[in-house]
Design a protein around this motif. Structure first.
Motif, mmCIF file in Angstrom:
data_model
loop_
_atom_site.group_PDB
_atom_site.id
_atom_site.type_symbol
_atom_site.label_atom_id
_atom_site.label_comp_id
_atom_site.label_asym_id
_atom_site.label_seq_id
_atom_site.Cartn_x
_atom_site.Cartn_y
_atom_site.Cartn_z
ATOM 1 N N GLY A 2 0.826 -1.201 0.000
ATOM 2 C CA GLY A 2 0.000 0.000 0.000
ATOM 3 C C GLY A 2 0.860 1.250 0.000
ATOM 4 N N GLU A 3 0.260 2.360 -0.397
ATOM 5 C CA GLU A 3 1.023 3.594 -0.564
ATOM 6 C C GLU A 3 1.513 4.166 0.753
ATOM 7 O OE1 GLU A 3 0.746 7.974 -2.641
ATOM 8 O OE2 GLU A 3 -0.857 6.533 -2.985
ATOM 9 N N ALA A 4 0.750 4.054 1.804
ATOM 10 C CA ALA A 4 1.164 4.626 3.092
ATOM 11 C C ALA A 4 2.432 3.945 3.608
ATOM 12 C CB ALA A 4 0.044 4.493 4.110
ATOM 13 N N VAL A 5 2.489 2.632 3.512
ATOM 14 C CA VAL A 5 3.684 1.896 3.956
ATOM 15 C C VAL A 5 4.860 2.217 3.047
ATOM 16 C CG1 VAL A 5 4.650 -0.407 4.292
ATOM 17 C CG2 VAL A 5 2.315 0.071 5.017
ATOM 18 N N ALA A 6 4.601 2.328 1.741
ATOM 19 C CA ALA A 6 5.674 2.648 0.795
ATOM 20 C C ALA A 6 6.257 4.025 1.095
ATOM 21 C CB ALA A 6 5.140 2.591 -0.635
ATOM 22 N N ARG A 7 5.413 4.999 1.398
ATOM 23 C CA ARG A 7 5.905 6.341 1.733
ATOM 24 C C ARG A 7 6.720 6.324 3.026
ATOM 25 N NH1 ARG A 7 4.060 10.796 -0.974
ATOM 26 N NH2 ARG A 7 2.358 10.400 -2.415
ATOM 27 N N ALA A 8 6.304 5.503 3.973
ATOM 28 C CA ALA A 8 7.067 5.396 5.223
ATOM 29 C C ALA A 8 8.464 4.831 4.951
ATOM 30 C CB ALA A 8 6.311 4.518 6.219
ATOM 31 N N HIS A 9 8.543 3.815 4.106
ATOM 32 C CA HIS A 9 9.848 3.256 3.750
ATOM 33 C C HIS A 9 10.708 4.294 3.035
ATOM 34 C CE1 HIS A 9 9.592 -0.902 4.997
ATOM 35 N NE2 HIS A 9 8.388 -0.998 4.472
ATOM 36 N N MET A 10 10.117 5.046 2.122
ATOM 37 C CA MET A 10 10.863 6.071 1.402
ATOM 38 C C MET A 10 11.340 7.161 2.360
ATOM 39 S SD MET A 10 11.186 5.395 -1.795
ATOM 40 C CE MET A 10 11.298 3.668 -1.470
ATOM 41 N N GLY A 11 10.530 7.453 3.362
ATOM 42 C CA GLY A 11 10.922 8.443 4.354
ATOM 43 C C GLY A 11 12.145 8.020 5.149
ATOM 44 N N HIS A 12 12.311 6.717 5.340
ATOM 45 C CA HIS A 12 13.491 6.214 6.047
ATOM 46 C C HIS A 12 14.705 6.130 5.129
ATOM 47 C CE1 HIS A 12 11.370 5.361 9.722
ATOM 48 N NE2 HIS A 12 10.460 4.697 9.060
ATOM 49 N N LEU A 13 14.483 5.937 3.838
ATOM 50 C CA LEU A 13 15.599 5.811 2.897
ATOM 51 C C LEU A 13 16.198 7.156 2.493
ATOM 52 C CD1 LEU A 13 14.402 3.072 0.388
ATOM 53 C CD2 LEU A 13 16.288 2.921 2.004
ATOM 54 N N THR A 14 15.369 8.154 2.337
ATOM 55 C CA THR A 14 15.815 9.435 1.796
ATOM 56 C C THR A 14 16.951 10.067 2.604
ATOM 57 O OG1 THR A 14 13.660 9.787 0.780
ATOM 58 C CG2 THR A 14 15.045 11.732 1.065
ATOM 59 N N PRO A 15 16.919 10.073 3.938
ATOM 60 C CA PRO A 15 18.044 10.687 4.672
ATOM 61 C C PRO A 15 19.384 9.977 4.476
ATOM 62 C CG PRO A 15 16.144 10.433 6.122
ATOM 63 C CD PRO A 15 15.827 9.721 4.848
ATOM 64 N N LEU A 16 19.356 8.734 4.047
ATOM 65 C CA LEU A 16 20.611 8.015 3.816
ATOM 66 C C LEU A 16 21.418 8.617 2.667
ATOM 67 C CD1 LEU A 16 19.400 4.316 4.183
ATOM 68 C CD2 LEU A 16 20.539 5.737 5.890
#
Length: 126
Positions: free
Chosen positions: A82-96
């Motif tokens: 789902g999109e909400a979980v995908a956005r949460a994962h992207m939120g954790h990846l972006t600062p890397l």
């Protein structure tokens, strides 16, 4: 604009890129951490359902290649969870990616909305 840095060590390799092997190794470790985080987001089911994406992530040569794979990863995660979980994962990846890409490449987060405390001007006279 300066073409030559004042702290060059006199090596032709300094002109071509990073002459510091420790910095290159640190950079490579950060890229590998991002790569593994992206693969971890997919999980076992995602790696079986999206083999082309897994290859794209595994064979990306630098942080820029992984940055461009984020869109495909977002789509894969959205179809899996789902999109909400995908956005949460992207939120954790972006600062890397901080410090690995030009500033113009990183996502801009919108400023929080401000609530107006004053009444708008009366425009009835116009």
């Amino acid at each position: 604009m300066r073409w030559l840095k004042p702290n060059l060590r006199g090596s032709i390799f300094s002109l071509l890129g990073s002459a510091d092997p420790a910095a290159a190794q640190t950079l490579q470790l950060r890229v590998e951490r991002i790569r593994q985080s992206m693969l971890d987001c997919l999980g076992d089911s995602g790696t079986h359902l999206f083999p082309q994406l897994v290859r794209k992530i595994r064979f990306a040569t630098d942080a820029l290649g992984l940055w461009y794979a984020r869109g495909d990863l977002m789509g894969a995660l959205a179809s899996l969870h789902g999109e909400a979980v995908a956005r949460a994962h992207m939120g954790h990846l972006t600062p890397l990616f901080n410090g690995l890409l030009p500033a113009s490449m990183t996502a801009r987060t919108p400023a929080p909305a401000r609530h107006a405390t004053t009444r708008p001007a009366d425009l009835s006279g116009y």
